[in-house]
Design a protein around this motif. Structure first.
Motif, mmCIF file in Angstrom:
data_model
loop_
_atom_site.group_PDB
_atom_site.id
_atom_site.type_symbol
_atom_site.label_atom_id
_atom_site.label_comp_id
_atom_site.label_asym_id
_atom_site.label_seq_id
_atom_site.Cartn_x
_atom_site.Cartn_y
_atom_site.Cartn_z
ATOM 1 N N ASN A 58 23.843 15.129 -16.153
ATOM 2 C CA ASN A 58 23.353 15.148 -14.763
ATOM 3 C C ASN A 58 24.297 14.419 -13.807
ATOM 4 O O ASN A 58 23.867 13.874 -12.789
ATOM 5 C CB ASN A 58 21.947 14.533 -14.679
ATOM 6 N N ASN A 59 25.580 14.421 -14.174
ATOM 7 C CA ASN A 59 26.589 13.768 -13.330
ATOM 8 C C ASN A 59 26.183 12.338 -12.960
ATOM 9 O O ASN A 59 26.314 11.904 -11.817
ATOM 10 C CB ASN A 59 26.843 14.581 -12.054
ATOM 11 N N MET A 60 25.715 11.624 -13.959
ATOM 12 C CA MET A 60 25.305 10.236 -13.719
ATOM 13 C C MET A 60 26.460 9.388 -13.219
ATOM 14 O O MET A 60 26.284 8.461 -12.426
ATOM 15 C CB MET A 60 24.728 9.645 -15.004
ATOM 16 N N LEU A 61 27.673 9.695 -13.708
ATOM 17 C CA LEU A 61 28.871 8.974 -13.275
ATOM 18 C C LEU A 61 29.620 9.787 -12.229
ATOM 19 O O LEU A 61 29.788 10.994 -12.370
ATOM 20 C CB LEU A 61 29.800 8.729 -14.467
ATOM 21 N N PRO A 62 30.120 9.126 -11.180
ATOM 22 C CA PRO A 62 29.855 7.730 -10.843
ATOM 23 C C PRO A 62 28.465 7.574 -10.219
ATOM 24 O O PRO A 62 27.925 8.523 -9.640
ATOM 25 C CB PRO A 62 30.940 7.403 -9.824
ATOM 26 N N ILE A 63 27.910 6.372 -10.348
ATOM 27 C CA ILE A 63 26.615 6.088 -9.737
ATOM 28 C C ILE A 63 26.773 6.191 -8.222
ATOM 29 O O ILE A 63 27.668 5.595 -7.636
ATOM 30 C CB ILE A 63 26.136 4.676 -10.117
ATOM 31 N N ARG A 64 25.892 6.945 -7.589
ATOM 32 C CA ARG A 64 25.999 7.138 -6.137
ATOM 33 C C ARG A 64 24.915 6.394 -5.374
ATOM 34 O O ARG A 64 25.200 5.653 -4.449
ATOM 35 C CB ARG A 64 25.966 8.628 -5.809
ATOM 36 N N GLU A 65 23.679 6.593 -5.749
ATOM 37 C CA GLU A 65 22.581 5.984 -5.002
ATOM 38 C C GLU A 65 22.323 4.569 -5.518
ATOM 39 O O GLU A 65 21.914 4.388 -6.663
ATOM 40 C CB GLU A 65 21.321 6.837 -5.139
ATOM 41 N N LEU A 66 22.558 3.579 -4.677
ATOM 42 C CA LEU A 66 22.367 2.192 -5.073
ATOM 43 C C LEU A 66 21.089 1.592 -4.500
ATOM 44 O O LEU A 66 20.555 0.627 -5.043
ATOM 45 C CB LEU A 66 23.559 1.342 -4.611
ATOM 46 N N GLY B 18 30.635 7.991 -1.426
ATOM 47 C CA GLY B 18 30.172 9.368 -1.496
ATOM 48 C C GLY B 18 29.040 9.671 -0.544
ATOM 49 O O GLY B 18 28.413 10.731 -0.636
ATOM 50 N N LYS B 19 28.771 8.759 0.386
ATOM 51 C CA LYS B 19 27.662 8.931 1.321
ATOM 52 C C LYS B 19 28.193 8.764 2.740
ATOM 53 O O LYS B 19 28.998 7.887 3.021
ATOM 54 C CB LYS B 19 26.580 7.882 1.043
ATOM 55 N N ARG B 20 27.740 9.632 3.637
ATOM 56 C CA ARG B 20 28.124 9.501 5.041
ATOM 57 C C ARG B 20 27.040 8.729 5.775
ATOM 58 O O ARG B 20 25.878 9.098 5.779
ATOM 59 C CB ARG B 20 28.351 10.859 5.707
#
Length: 952
Positions: A366-374, A831-833
């Motif tokens: 599930n594309n866990m890497l890289p972690i995006r949502e912190l 990875g977030k705008r």
């Protein structure tokens, strides 16, 4: 050649072991062998570079013929010498997809070995490791794929030999499929000739074709090649027959160490050396009895077992090697600055790049890497096999708030159960499985209870495992292949730990491929690509073309000067270029003559940098949501300002400090009577519903006082001239402006919109951290009558409950950098705008270029004085750059033209705000200029290199 006696010629074929850590008696022994026996060379083992150089110079001076100096440095000098670089073991290198990196490693290893006075490296290992239980090759091999082994070996070899360091392919004819260590006994390989020729010999044939200078012969019993059972080192069919005649190798043939049990068992010293020469070897490594060896070889010549002509041919080969490595023009090597030379920043950076390129992701569901949502993600880490907090865990904490646990090798069932129960409350568990030794052997010592926990966590959907061990060990842990994400680093170094953490959070990428198969779980060649570069990576200045030595020397000097003259007790400095943190240091102490040293994760009062870190972030977001207009006014958001003298002033003027506002009002003075006591309705000693605002432990402000502050701003007169005058007024009001358009209070809005998703965990108002993690500011003798520690320095901000848009924010440099890098990235990070590019460009550009006002919207800009001298930034900062400073000695600056972020945190107001030495020294901008000088130096260096290439 013509000057050598027959025995001296034999001696040229002998190389003895030398050490630079064994003292005077050992040196005398080697000198005696050189002067009396006329040996041809020495191979150095343990010691240190400077001592080795001095010894080699003395040995060369004593030798009639220049000595050939060798070292067994498969992964660089660190394999043998103290305080030198350990490059990754070959199994890790086998995972790398860019062989050019191995070539560069070869070049650097050659330079370092030559710098220590030597000429020959007994490397690379070209054995195909197809036996997971191999006790001696294993992680020293590039893997089980013969093509990969050949390609990697050739790249490494070419790098070394292009620098005129001779190399040897070892261990001929192939030591990969053994389960016995030839250091202790003689391994036997029972494969047929067809198999040996197609697999074990393949890399040797390829590297010979590529031009390797030498081959080292192993101590092996291989019936298919020699039925007599003698070690291959002593086998004429293997050396003279297979290696020389069948394969046509004409280079230097070297024995493996002649003190190893695989060859000495049943063979006498001297005699065994003679047999090795008769078999076809050119150079004897680690001869134990030199006089006996010369005597035995002389007897063999006299007996006709080998001709003097054959010996002379080998001597000429040795001398030719010596000429090729430059010994015909020998000069002593200077030990001066040798440690700096062999540990140069470019070499250190290359080491990190090799580790990074070897990182192998075997699972990424599930594309866990890289972690995006912190945001609101509760994270724990568990270091299995570690007794204390690991570098891996320290690096994880650079990106997010992570709670750390450790389970040592012998963790009890009770301790494992305790950790298991605690982990149940986390959304994500990051496991690090560590090795227990310097070498990643195929062994696992974790308690069964700890292994069970790994298996259990692997079966859950919220686990990431990083394996800092030999990949073969994966086959010993049940179920680890079921992990959502699984990373292999091949060894347990600080580089591996730091870079694995950076991979998990998107600082670096991964594209390594597993060089060996792991039972039925994973196959050679497995490996998933993971794209990083979405958050900070932490690296060396050289990666972005800046000079480490220059930065460290000049910045350290300027900071030490500031501390020495008491311009500030200490500070933090962080520099990022191209979204890579290339300088991050803490200096000095919390206060003068303190026992608490500043650490990189300590929190500072950001003073007016709060303006761009809170108010401007919020306003830009509301601007994009059409909830805030630059041509709007305070009256549009705060009804009480509709009938004030500030009702029609547009935000464009307000945010550029030309709204004719007064600079400030000392609000705290209005709480005092003429005799210095507090007015009865303003401050009480104890808190209550009417006095809830804490100033100190014994001072609580009336709940309505913040409204009094707003009223005082509303009623304040305007200045007559519309000109730039810096004022806090609007930013004091900014939280109310923001809250007028949101359903959240100011701190919550900032946390949910920016700080939480960014992973800026220390950023916030009224920090709830131990005081030893928060740097103090001023000793307030006028209002609070105590040292300010853990609460905001600004009097107005503390009277607002510590929450304001003009002051009050705390953070460390690393977390502040995340927000500022987002600005520098024109609104994007992780990875977030967060904000639109056009918004950042609009708010950070100078608004009135035809006036004397150089301000952007809320942000400061580069400002020359009346004589054209820039006095608020480094002279070389671009016109596009922007930032802010703070009263406590803070400075942050971003330059989009060169993608440069600079953060300077200090507490220059300790113990008093009257200390202006930091400004007088101009320390902040002097350090900033160093950054530009370092970039210019690299440009000049590049230009010079291009000129040299063209002229060449």
């Amino acid at each position: 050649m013509t000057t050598l006696s027959p025995d001296e010629r034999i001696a040229q074929l002998i190389m003895v072991a030398a050490y630079s850590n064994r003292g005077a008696d050992h040196k005398k022994e080697i000198l005696k062998l050189i002067e009396e026996q006329k040996i041809g060379g020495v191979i150095f083992f343990q010691g240190d570079p400077a001592t080795q150089v001095r010894l080699m110079n003395d040995y060369q001076e004593a030798s009639k013929v220049p000595l050939l100096g060798a070292i067994d440095a498969e992964w660089g000098l660190g394999m043998r010498l103290d305080n030198t670089i350990n490059y990754p073991f070959q199994m890790a290198l086998g995972a790398i997809q860019d062989n050019e990196l191995l070539y560069k490693m070869g070049v650097e290893v050659a330079k370092q070995i030559k710098r220590t006075g030597l000429h020959l490296n007994f490397a690379p290992v070209v054995d195909v490791n197809n036996n997971p239980n191999n006790p001696v090759i294993n992680y020293r091999s590039f893997g089980e794929d013969k093509f990969n082994v050949a390609d990697k070996s050739i790249a490494y070899m070419r790098g070394m030999q292009d620098e005129h360091l001779l190399t040897t392919a070892k261990h001929f004819p192939g030591h990969g499929d053994t389960d016995t260590d030839s250091h202790y006994s003689l391994p036997q390989i029972n494969h047929p000739l067809v198999r040996l020729d197609s697999l074990e010999l393949y890399p040797f044939k390829k590297i010979m074709e590529a031009g390797i200078g030498g081959v080292m012969v192993a101590h092996l019993d291989i019936p298919a090649l020699d039925t007599t059972g003698v070690p291959s080192t002593l086998s004429k069919p293997i050396i003279s027959g297979l290696l020389k005649e069948t394969l046509g190798f004409e280079g230097l043939i070297v024995t493996d160490a002649m003190n190893m049990k695989g060859v000495t068992n049943g063979n006498l010293p001297g005699v065994v050396d003679k047999d090795a020469i008769l078999a076809g070897n050119d150079l004897l490594e680690f001869t134990e009895d030199v006089p006996k060896a010369i005597s035995e070889i002389r007897k063999a010549i006299n007996a006709g077992l080998i001709s003097q002509k054959e010996v002379d041919q080998r001597v000429r080969k040795i001398l030719a090697v010596k000429q090729w490595v430059g010994l015909n023009e020998y000069e002593p090597v200077s030990p001066k600055d040798i440690m700096d030379d062999v540990n140069n920043p470019e070499a250190v950076l290359l080491n990190r790049k090799l580790v990074e390129a070897s990182l192998t992701v075997l699972k990424n569901e599930n594309n866990m890497l890289p972690i995006r949502e912190l945001h609101e993600l509760k994270i724990a880490s568990v270091s299995f096999g570690a007794k204390k907090k690991t570098a891996f865990q320290e690096a994880l904490s650079l990106y997010a708030e992570v709670n750390h646990f450790r389970l040592p090798v012998d963790a009890s069932e009770e301790r494992v159960q305790e950790v298991r129960e605690k982990l149940a409350g986390y959304d994500l568990v990051i496991g690090g499985i560590h090795d227990q030794s310097k070498f990643p052997r195929n062994s696992l010592k974790l308690s069964s209870e700890a292994q069970d926990l790994i298996t259990e966590l692997s079966g859950k959907k919220n686990s990431i495992f990083t394996f800092f061990k030999n990949p073969y060990v994966l086959n010993k842990i049940d179920g680890i292949e079921n992990s959502e994400a699984l990373i292999v680093t091949y060894q347990d170094t600080e580089n591996a730990q730091e870079l694995a953490a950076q991979l998990i959070f998107g600082g670096v990428s991964a594209n390594g491929k597993l060089p060996v198969s792991v039972g039925d779980k994973f196959k050679s060649g497995d490996g998933l690509e993971v794209q990083g570069g979405i958050r900070f990576s932490y690296t060396l200045p050289e990666e972005v073309g800046m000079d480490s030595k220059m930065l460290n020397h000049h910045i350290d000097s300027l900071m030490n000067q500031a501390i020495t003259v008491k311009a500030t007790p200490g500070g933090q400095i962080l520099v990022a270029k191209d979204q890579k943190v290339i300088f991050h240091k803490a200096y000095g102490e919390h206060v003068y003559h303190d026992t608490i040293k500043v650490k990189k994760d300590d929190l500072y009062d950001l003073a007016s940098v709060t303006k761009i870190s809170t108010s401007m972030a919020a306003l830009m977001k509301l601007y994009e949501e059409d909830k805030f207009e630059l041509d709007g006014t305070l009256a549009d958001h705060l009804p009480k300002f509709k009938r004030s003298n500030k009702s029609d002033i547009p935000f464009t003027d307000i945010l550029t400090h030309q709204a004719r506002f007064q600079p400030w009002i000392p609000f705290w003075k209005n709480t005092l009577r003429k005799n210095g006591s507090y007015r009865w309705w303003t401050i009480k000693k104890d808190s209550s519903a009417r006095y809830p605002i804490k100033i100190t432990e014994n001072m609580y402000l009336h709940r309505n006082y913040p409204n009094k502050i707003v009223k005082a701003i509303r009623k304040s007169p305007l200045r007559e001239e519309k000109e730039y005058v810096y004022s806090d007024f609007f930013f004091i009001l900014a939280p109310r402006v923001v809250e007028s358009r949101t359903e959240e209070d100011f701190p919550t809005f900032l946390e949910n919109s920016f700080y939480g998703p960014l992973g800026a965990t220390t950023m916030g108002f009224n920090p709830e951290y131990p005081k030893n993690k928060i740097v103090p500011t001023e000793h307030d003798y006028a209002f609070r009558h105590e040292p300010i520690h853990g609460t905001v320095h600004d009097e107005g901000a503390i009277m607002l409950g510590g929450v304001s848009g003009h002051a009050g924010l705390f953070a460390n440099a690393n977390d502040l950098a995340k927000l500022l890098q987002m600005y520098l990235n024109m609104g994007e990070y992780g990875g977030k705008r967060y904000l639109k590019e056009e918004t950042l460009k609009k708010f950070t550009k100078r608004q009135f270029p035809d006036s004397d006002n150089y301000r952007a919207l809320g942000f400061d800009k580069r400002r020359p004085n009346s004589k054209g001298v820039v006095n608020n930034t480094a002279p070389d900062a671009s016109q596009a750059s922007f930032g802010h400073t703070g009263f406590t000695g803070i400075m942050v600056w971003m330059d989009p033209e060169v993608d440069l972020l600079y953060i300077f945190l200090s507490n220059r107001v300790s113990p008093t705000r009257e200390n202006h030495r930091l400004y007088q020294l101009d320390t902040r901008t002097e350090i900033q200029q160093v950054l530009y000088d370092a970039m210019k130096k690299n440009v000049q260096k590049t230009d010079k290199e291009e000129i040299e290439v063209k002229e060449g």
